[in-house]
Write a protein that holds these residues in place. Sequence first.
Motif, short mmCIF file in Angstrom:
data_model
loop_
_atom_site.label_atom_id
_atom_site.label_comp_id
_atom_site.label_asym_id
_atom_site.label_seq_id
_atom_site.Cartn_x
_atom_site.Cartn_y
_atom_site.Cartn_z
N ILE A 116 19.99 -28.95 38.16
CA ILE A 116 19.24 -29.08 36.90
C ILE A 116 19.01 -27.76 36.17
O ILE A 116 18.64 -27.77 35.01
N LEU A 117 19.23 -26.63 36.84
CA LEU A 117 19.05 -25.37 36.10
C LEU A 117 19.74 -24.20 36.78
O LEU A 117 20.09 -24.26 37.96
N GLY A 118 19.92 -23.11 36.01
CA GLY A 118 20.43 -21.86 36.54
C GLY A 118 19.29 -20.85 36.54
O GLY A 118 18.40 -20.91 35.71
N CYS A 119 19.35 -19.91 37.48
CA CYS A 119 18.25 -18.94 37.57
C CYS A 119 18.70 -17.71 38.34
O CYS A 119 19.84 -17.64 38.83
N GLY A 120 17.83 -16.76 38.46
CA GLY A 120 18.15 -15.57 39.24
C GLY A 120 17.19 -14.44 38.94
O GLY A 120 16.28 -14.57 38.11
N MET A 121 17.42 -13.30 39.64
CA MET A 121 16.61 -12.11 39.39
C MET A 121 17.28 -11.34 38.26
O MET A 121 18.51 -11.15 38.26
N VAL A 122 16.49 -10.90 37.29
CA VAL A 122 17.05 -10.24 36.10
C VAL A 122 17.89 -9.03 36.54
O VAL A 122 17.44 -8.18 37.31
N HIS A 123 19.11 -8.97 36.04
CA HIS A 123 20.04 -7.88 36.40
C HIS A 123 19.50 -6.55 35.88
O HIS A 123 19.03 -6.48 34.72
N PRO A 124 19.56 -5.49 36.68
CA PRO A 124 19.07 -4.18 36.23
C PRO A 124 19.69 -3.75 34.90
O PRO A 124 19.01 -3.11 34.08
N VAL A 176 20.37 -5.55 32.37
CA VAL A 176 19.65 -6.22 31.28
C VAL A 176 18.36 -5.48 30.98
O VAL A 176 18.03 -5.21 29.81
N LEU A 177 17.65 -5.09 32.04
CA LEU A 177 16.41 -4.34 31.82
C LEU A 177 16.71 -3.01 31.14
O LEU A 177 16.01 -2.60 30.20
N ARG A 178 17.79 -2.37 31.57
CA ARG A 178 18.16 -1.08 30.96
C ARG A 178 18.49 -1.24 29.48
O ARG A 178 18.16 -0.38 28.66
N ALA A 179 19.14 -2.35 29.13
CA ALA A 179 19.55 -2.57 27.73
C ALA A 179 18.35 -2.61 26.79
O ALA A 179 18.48 -2.37 25.59
N ASN A 208 23.46 -12.05 22.21
CA ASN A 208 23.98 -13.24 22.91
C ASN A 208 24.78 -12.86 24.15
O ASN A 208 24.80 -13.60 25.13
N PHE A 209 25.45 -11.68 24.10
CA PHE A 209 26.35 -11.31 25.20
C PHE A 209 26.10 -9.92 25.79
O PHE A 209 25.80 -9.78 26.97
N GLU A 210 26.23 -8.92 24.91
CA GLU A 210 26.32 -7.55 25.41
C GLU A 210 25.10 -7.12 26.22
O GLU A 210 25.22 -6.65 27.35
N ALA A 211 23.91 -7.31 25.64
CA ALA A 211 22.69 -6.90 26.33
C ALA A 211 22.45 -7.73 27.59
O ALA A 211 21.69 -7.35 28.47
N LEU A 212 23.12 -8.88 27.65
CA LEU A 212 22.97 -9.75 28.81
C LEU A 212 24.04 -9.49 29.87
O LEU A 212 24.27 -10.29 30.75
N ASN A 213 24.70 -8.32 29.71
CA ASN A 213 25.62 -7.85 30.74
C ASN A 213 26.94 -8.64 30.81
O ASN A 213 27.60 -8.66 31.84
N PHE A 214 27.27 -9.34 29.70
CA PHE A 214 28.60 -9.95 29.63
C PHE A 214 29.59 -8.83 29.33
O PHE A 214 29.43 -8.12 28.32
N LYS A 215 30.60 -8.67 30.16
CA LYS A 215 31.62 -7.65 29.89
C LYS A 215 32.39 -8.01 28.61
O LYS A 215 32.42 -9.16 28.19
N GLN A 216 32.98 -7.00 28.06
CA GLN A 216 33.70 -7.17 26.79
C GLN A 216 34.71 -8.32 26.83
O GLN A 216 34.89 -9.04 25.86
N PHE A 276 23.84 -12.02 33.82
CA PHE A 276 22.54 -11.40 33.53
C PHE A 276 21.54 -11.53 34.67
O PHE A 276 20.38 -11.15 34.52
N THR A 277 21.95 -12.10 35.80
CA THR A 277 21.05 -12.17 36.96
C THR A 277 21.78 -11.73 38.22
O THR A 277 23.00 -11.91 38.35
#
Length: 346
Positions: free
Chosen positions: A289-297, A299-302, A147-155, A259-260
Amino acid sequence: MDLLADIEQVRAEFDRRLEAVKVRTADQNADVETVEQLSIAFLGRKGRLAALFAQLGAIPTEERPEAGRQLNQVKEYIQTAIKAAEGEVRPEKPEEESLLDLTLPGDPIPLGTIHPVTRIEKQIKDIFLRLGFSVLYGPEVETEFYNFEALNFKQDHPARDMQDTFYISEDLLLRTHTSNNQIHAMQHMQPPLRIIMPGRVYRNEAISARAYCTFHQIEGLAVDRNISMAELKGTLQYLARELYGPDTRTRFRPSYFPFTEPSAEMDIYWGLETETDYRVTKGTGWLEILGCGMVHPNVLRAVDVDPLEWTGYAFGMGLERIAMLMWGIGDIRYFYEGDLRFLRQF
Ligand code: DAH
């Protein structure tokens, strides 16, 4: 032989027997002579009157007109009396065959309706299936990692706070968004991939007309070689026009999600014609109506995807919000109250 006297006698006998029929029927006596039997006995082909009519030919010619007149009178009298008795005596029982009328339309069986959130979900799924995306589902009970860590949410990211997240135990929680499925998807599938992931999410928020403790999102993820922001924009513009009509205008505003990178929010132009338009768009005419972006590196590394080889875009949208805009629903709580007056409109 006196025909006139016989006629009188038959009339008297009829009166007597008719009286008996009425009395006994009222007594509910089973073995009574019925009105119908009485009718047959007097009016039938071999009945008392027929016998009297047969005698007409045997009497002197000059007596015949008077006898005939009286006979007809008695016949009429008996017919009338029997008709009246039928109405009076016959129990009010409907005819046997009228109990089952196969020509009647059937009783209507009330059918349920499709919940507005389900309808929106299906509509959006269909749009993305046309673009070659597949559909994937993931767990609602989740770990911090997905839910958080792999999505690059800091501790110490505020979204992890107890205020927003329903924790089940130290590490288990109810997912706060469908972005957790990005991680599951990339662990199970190799890029290139294009998927959407609908599902229910949970947030520990104060309940109001705009916020509820549970709602639905659709997450999108595309990972491939040389994916650009242009594909993201084209895809989401297509979505907006399929959902809200071919003339729908969109714009992308810079935003932030862990995460983006870069991150954006897509608005659609709602218009500024009515007072409600002013209120829901806060005077801008535009609606997010939505949030979006390019996947953060990160996240791919995780999930062990090499960010130098692969790039991706992601997006996420709230279905209740889209349904509220689509149908002018003013309060998110309607979706969860099960009020048939609301649900039957869909
Ligand atoms: N997960 C975000 C939320 O819950 C929505 C979101 C934003 C999803 C941007 C994404 C994204 O995939 O790229 O508000």
